[in-house]
Write a protein that holds these residues in place. Sequence first.
Motif, PDB file in Angstrom:
ATOM      1  N   ARG A  44       0.839  -1.190   0.000  1.00  0.00           N
ATOM      2  CA  ARG A  44       0.000   0.000   0.000  1.00  0.00           C
ATOM      3  C   ARG A  44       0.876   1.242   0.000  1.00  0.00           C
ATOM      4  NH1 ARG A  44      -3.343  -0.672   5.004  1.00  0.00           N
ATOM      5  NH2 ARG A  44      -3.819   1.472   4.524  1.00  0.00           N
ATOM      6  N   MET A  45       0.492   2.266  -0.709  1.00  0.00           N
ATOM      7  CA  MET A  45       1.279   3.491  -0.810  1.00  0.00           C
ATOM      8  C   MET A  45       1.181   4.343   0.453  1.00  0.00           C
ATOM      9  SD  MET A  45       2.721   3.316  -3.715  1.00  0.00           S
ATOM     10  CE  MET A  45       2.567   2.043  -4.933  1.00  0.00           C
ATOM     11  N   THR A  46       0.380   3.948   1.400  1.00  0.00           N
ATOM     12  CA  THR A  46       0.214   4.719   2.625  1.00  0.00           C
ATOM     13  C   THR A  46       1.312   4.434   3.646  1.00  0.00           C
ATOM     14  OG1 THR A  46      -1.207   3.016   3.581  1.00  0.00           O
ATOM     15  CG2 THR A  46      -2.296   4.809   2.367  1.00  0.00           C
ATOM     16  N   GLN A  47       2.171   3.477   3.360  1.00  0.00           N
ATOM     17  CA  GLN A  47       3.197   3.059   4.311  1.00  0.00           C
ATOM     18  C   GLN A  47       4.578   3.042   3.663  1.00  0.00           C
ATOM     19  OE1 GLN A  47       1.758  -0.844   5.357  1.00  0.00           O
ATOM     20  NE2 GLN A  47       0.285  -0.032   6.805  1.00  0.00           N
ATOM     21  N   GLU A  48       5.590   2.956   4.506  1.00  0.00           N
ATOM     22  CA  GLU A  48       6.952   2.778   4.003  1.00  0.00           C
ATOM     23  C   GLU A  48       7.044   1.417   3.311  1.00  0.00           C
ATOM     24  OE1 GLU A  48       9.121   4.906   7.787  1.00  0.00           O
ATOM     25  OE2 GLU A  48       7.930   3.096   8.035  1.00  0.00           O
ATOM     26  N   VAL A  49       7.942   1.302   2.355  1.00  0.00           N
ATOM     27  CA  VAL A  49       8.142   0.032   1.663  1.00  0.00           C
ATOM     28  C   VAL A  49       8.813  -0.945   2.627  1.00  0.00           C
ATOM     29  CG1 VAL A  49       9.329  -1.098  -0.256  1.00  0.00           C
ATOM     30  CG2 VAL A  49       8.235   1.131  -0.588  1.00  0.00           C
ATOM     31  N   THR A  50       8.284  -2.148   2.702  1.00  0.00           N
ATOM     32  CA  THR A  50       8.784  -3.143   3.651  1.00  0.00           C
ATOM     33  C   THR A  50       9.948  -3.949   3.083  1.00  0.00           C
ATOM     34  OG1 THR A  50       7.276  -4.844   2.861  1.00  0.00           O
ATOM     35  CG2 THR A  50       6.485  -3.444   4.691  1.00  0.00           C
ATOM     36  N   VAL A  51      10.645  -4.632   3.998  1.00  0.00           N
ATOM     37  CA  VAL A  51      11.709  -5.560   3.610  1.00  0.00           C
ATOM     38  C   VAL A  51      11.142  -6.614   2.665  1.00  0.00           C
ATOM     39  CG1 VAL A  51      13.278  -7.356   4.485  1.00  0.00           C
ATOM     40  CG2 VAL A  51      13.064  -5.171   5.714  1.00  0.00           C
ATOM     41  N   ALA A  52       9.966  -7.153   2.979  1.00  0.00           N
ATOM     42  CA  ALA A  52       9.363  -8.203   2.153  1.00  0.00           C
ATOM     43  C   ALA A  52       9.066  -7.704   0.739  1.00  0.00           C
ATOM     44  CB  ALA A  52       8.080  -8.727   2.806  1.00  0.00           C
ATOM     45  N   ALA A  53       8.487  -6.512   0.616  1.00  0.00           N
ATOM     46  CA  ALA A  53       8.142  -5.983  -0.702  1.00  0.00           C
ATOM     47  C   ALA A  53       9.391  -5.703  -1.526  1.00  0.00           C
ATOM     48  CB  ALA A  53       7.299  -4.718  -0.559  1.00  0.00           C
ATOM     49  N   PHE A  54      10.402  -5.137  -0.900  1.00  0.00           N
ATOM     50  CA  PHE A  54      11.618  -4.833  -1.662  1.00  0.00           C
ATOM     51  C   PHE A  54      12.366  -6.108  -2.019  1.00  0.00           C
ATOM     52  CE2 PHE A  54      15.747  -3.276  -2.820  1.00  0.00           C
ATOM     53  CZ  PHE A  54      15.427  -2.142  -3.560  1.00  0.00           C
ATOM     54  N   SER A  55      12.345  -7.091  -1.148  1.00  0.00           N
ATOM     55  CA  SER A  55      12.991  -8.370  -1.436  1.00  0.00           C
ATOM     56  C   SER A  55      12.357  -9.027  -2.662  1.00  0.00           C
ATOM     57  CB  SER A  55      12.895  -9.295  -0.220  1.00  0.00           C
ATOM     58  OG  SER A  55      13.496 -10.531  -0.504  1.00  0.00           O
ATOM     59  N   ALA A  56      11.032  -8.998  -2.741  1.00  0.00           N
ATOM     60  CA  ALA A  56      10.335  -9.565  -3.903  1.00  0.00           C
ATOM     61  C   ALA A  56      10.708  -8.802  -5.174  1.00  0.00           C
ATOM     62  CB  ALA A  56       8.825  -9.528  -3.684  1.00  0.00           C
ATOM     63  N   PHE A  57      10.806  -7.487  -5.087  1.00  0.00           N
ATOM     64  CA  PHE A  57      11.211  -6.657  -6.219  1.00  0.00           C
ATOM     65  C   PHE A  57      12.628  -7.007  -6.665  1.00  0.00           C
ATOM     66  CE2 PHE A  57      13.609  -2.759  -7.331  1.00  0.00           C
ATOM     67  CZ  PHE A  57      13.012  -2.463  -8.545  1.00  0.00           C
ATOM     68  N   ALA A  58      13.565  -7.084  -5.717  1.00  0.00           N
ATOM     69  CA  ALA A  58      14.961  -7.402  -6.046  1.00  0.00           C
ATOM     70  C   ALA A  58      15.060  -8.783  -6.690  1.00  0.00           C
ATOM     71  CB  ALA A  58      15.830  -7.318  -4.791  1.00  0.00           C
ATOM     72  N   THR A  59      14.347  -9.743  -6.142  1.00  0.00           N
ATOM     73  CA  THR A  59      14.360 -11.102  -6.698  1.00  0.00           C
ATOM     74  C   THR A  59      13.821 -11.110  -8.121  1.00  0.00           C
ATOM     75  OG1 THR A  59      14.132 -12.088  -4.514  1.00  0.00           O
ATOM     76  CG2 THR A  59      13.485 -13.454  -6.393  1.00  0.00           C
TER      77      THR A  59
END
Length: 174
Positions: free
Chosen positions: A2-17
Amino acid sequence: QRMTQEVTVAAFSAFATSRGQRMPTQPTWYSAPDHPVVNVTWDEAQAFCTAAGARLPTEEEFQQASALESTRDGPPPWGDQETREVNLLGLRGDDRFEYSAPVGSFERNRYGLYDMIGNVWEWTSSLHNRSTPSYELRVVAGGSWDTPARSFPRRAPLSRHGRHNLYVGFRCAR
């Protein structure tokens, strides 16, 4: 994410992968999947937001969304009650976290956004006024879990290319 929160470790990890990239090193003392990702460059934050169909907020948007006054010096403009509901150094009350807090741990603000003050510094798309053609600086805003509430800085310049510390994350805006 959600754009209402900071980007999480989980979301960025999925992006990097998904891009075949290495995940930036996360601190051992708070790298839970629901915490804000840190140690990302400005370019990585920008790429994440672009892939999500969004962008990094400008400094002005960040200040407005966090209800900061336009001046950049002096104490934070919040009352005691509001100050207790953020993750800054040395606060009592709702701040029960030694380091960063899981995103969305505190009440959302009047714009429906979480963790705009404290938790982790956040990249903005804005150039810092001390930028030069040979050394581009971007503004980070909001302070972090180790920023004292009394001496709260509202902005800081960082090189867009470096991994400066373990206190800088980001959020995306539409």
